[in-house]
Write an enzyme that holds these catalytic residues in place. Structure first.
Site, PDB file in Angstrom:
ATOM      1  N   ASP A  26       0.900  -1.226   0.230  1.00  0.00           N
ATOM      2  CA  ASP A  26      -0.211  -0.018   0.198  1.00  0.00           C
ATOM      3  C   ASP A  26       0.984   1.126  -0.181  1.00  0.00           C
ATOM      4  OD1 ASP A  26      -2.438  -1.073  -0.026  1.00  0.00           O
ATOM      5  OD2 ASP A  26      -2.988  -0.950   1.946  1.00  0.00           O
ATOM      6  N   TYR A  54       3.964  -8.167   9.172  1.00  0.00           N
ATOM      7  CA  TYR A  54       3.843  -6.822   9.586  1.00  0.00           C
ATOM      8  C   TYR A  54       4.114  -6.303  10.953  1.00  0.00           C
ATOM      9  CZ  TYR A  54       1.784  -6.804   4.877  1.00  0.00           C
ATOM     10  OH  TYR A  54       1.258  -7.034   3.609  1.00  0.00           O
ATOM     11  N   ASP A  68      -7.849   3.370   6.714  1.00  0.00           N
ATOM     12  CA  ASP A  68      -6.437   3.666   7.115  1.00  0.00           C
ATOM     13  C   ASP A  68      -6.480   5.185   7.366  1.00  0.00           C
ATOM     14  OD1 ASP A  68      -6.203   4.993   4.500  1.00  0.00           O
ATOM     15  OD2 ASP A  68      -4.853   3.488   3.861  1.00  0.00           O
ATOM     16  N   ARG A 160      -5.507  -3.453   6.796  1.00  0.00           N
ATOM     17  CA  ARG A 160      -6.588  -2.357   6.780  1.00  0.00           C
ATOM     18  C   ARG A 160      -7.548  -3.027   7.534  1.00  0.00           C
ATOM     19  NH1 ARG A 160      -7.340   0.508   1.713  1.00  0.00           N
ATOM     20  NH2 ARG A 160      -6.222  -1.057   0.504  1.00  0.00           N
TER      21      ARG A 160
END
Length: 281
Positions: A26, A54, A68, A160
């Site tokens: 992203d 992540y 987000d 997200r």
């Protein structure tokens, strides 16, 4: 920058038209974006279903339309009266296989059109849930509004959506505030380099120092050395006998320690057919 922007810049820096990446990141995120250059772009087919890791921060108090920090709030800010134990307990409920709904602003296609293009025009976006697997979702710290987390997920999982769904489950809403991808399968952040570092290395004639050793690629496939008498046939894509005696279906074929020649598939016994040839005549 989008992942495509990174690829375009690397093409200019290294002077190589054939550059690809192994999994979109992203634009708001930082971290690992593995790139393949030249003939090695042929390896991309083996990374279509890559697990990813992540670390990031989830901000509680309101949800956004993009899930987000780049999005518009979906309502006024709500008070956050949650403990770290409550958040950890709820996060644990998302570990395992689950049906996840992608964000409305995503690259998922609806009737052939990316969902984010429809959402930007104000159109109603109806996306179907997809089965994903969350292998780890651990809350590392909590300051009363922000939860720092670590996650390990299967390909196609939207962090997200994980942040948004956690906020919905706990009440006050939430969105993804910060995200860093720390690994894509065998590629980790400590092996990574910035674009500026790549540009300096190329200017100094040191680009090879930044490339990963071919022995680190696709470690799940056994490595085998091609016999000298079979080298020519292999480079022309013909099936060859290789000294590989496990039951592995796929192998990495090397000439020497660094030259990855091919990825080959077992036909029968020790007879292998090259699936892709990286160094041909």
């Amino acid at each position: 920058m989008t992942s495509h922007d990174v690829v375009a810049r690397v093409r200019r820096i290294v002077g190589e038209k054939s550059v690809g990446h192994l999994g979109t990141l992203d634009p708001m995120a930082t971290g690992v974006l593995p790139l393949v250059l030249g003939r090695f772009t042929r390896l991309a087919q083996f990374y279509n279903e890559s697990d990813k890791r992540y670390e990031g921060t989830i901000r509680f108090g309101w949800a956004t339309d993009t899930y987000d920090a780049d999005g518009e709030p979906l309502g006024p800010e709500s008070p956050v009266e949650l403990s770290c134990d409550q958040i950890r307990a709820q996060a644990s409920q998302f570990v395992g296989k689950l049906q996840q709904l992608p964000p409305p602003f995503s690259a998922k296609k609806v009737a052939g059109v990316p969902a984010y293009k429809l959402a930007r025009k104000g159109h109603e976006v109806e996306l179907r849930p997809k089965e994903v697997e969350v292998k780890e979702f651990e809350i590392l710290a909590w300051d009363g509004q922000r939860a720092h987390f670590r996650a390990s997920v299967s390909s196609g999982t939207y962090i997200r959506s994980l942040a948004h769904d956690l906020g919905q489950a706990l009440g006050p809403g939430a969105h993804l505030a910060i995200l860093t991808r720390t690994a894509v399968r065998e590629f980790t952040i400590d092996q990574s380099h910035t674009l500026d570092e790549l540009q300096r290395a190329c200017a100094d004639g040191r680009m090879d120092e930044l490339l990963l050793h071919p022995r680190l690629i696709l470690p799940e496939f056994p490595a085998v050395m091609v016999p000298a008498e079979s080298l020519g046939r292999l480079k022309h894509g013909a099936s060859v006998n290789l000294p590989e005696f496990t039951r592995a279906t796929m192998v990495r074929v090397f000439a020497g320690q660094r030259e990855l020649l091919a990825i080959a598939k077992r036909i029968a016994g020790t007879l292998f057919q090259p699936k892709i040839v990286l160094h041909g005549n």
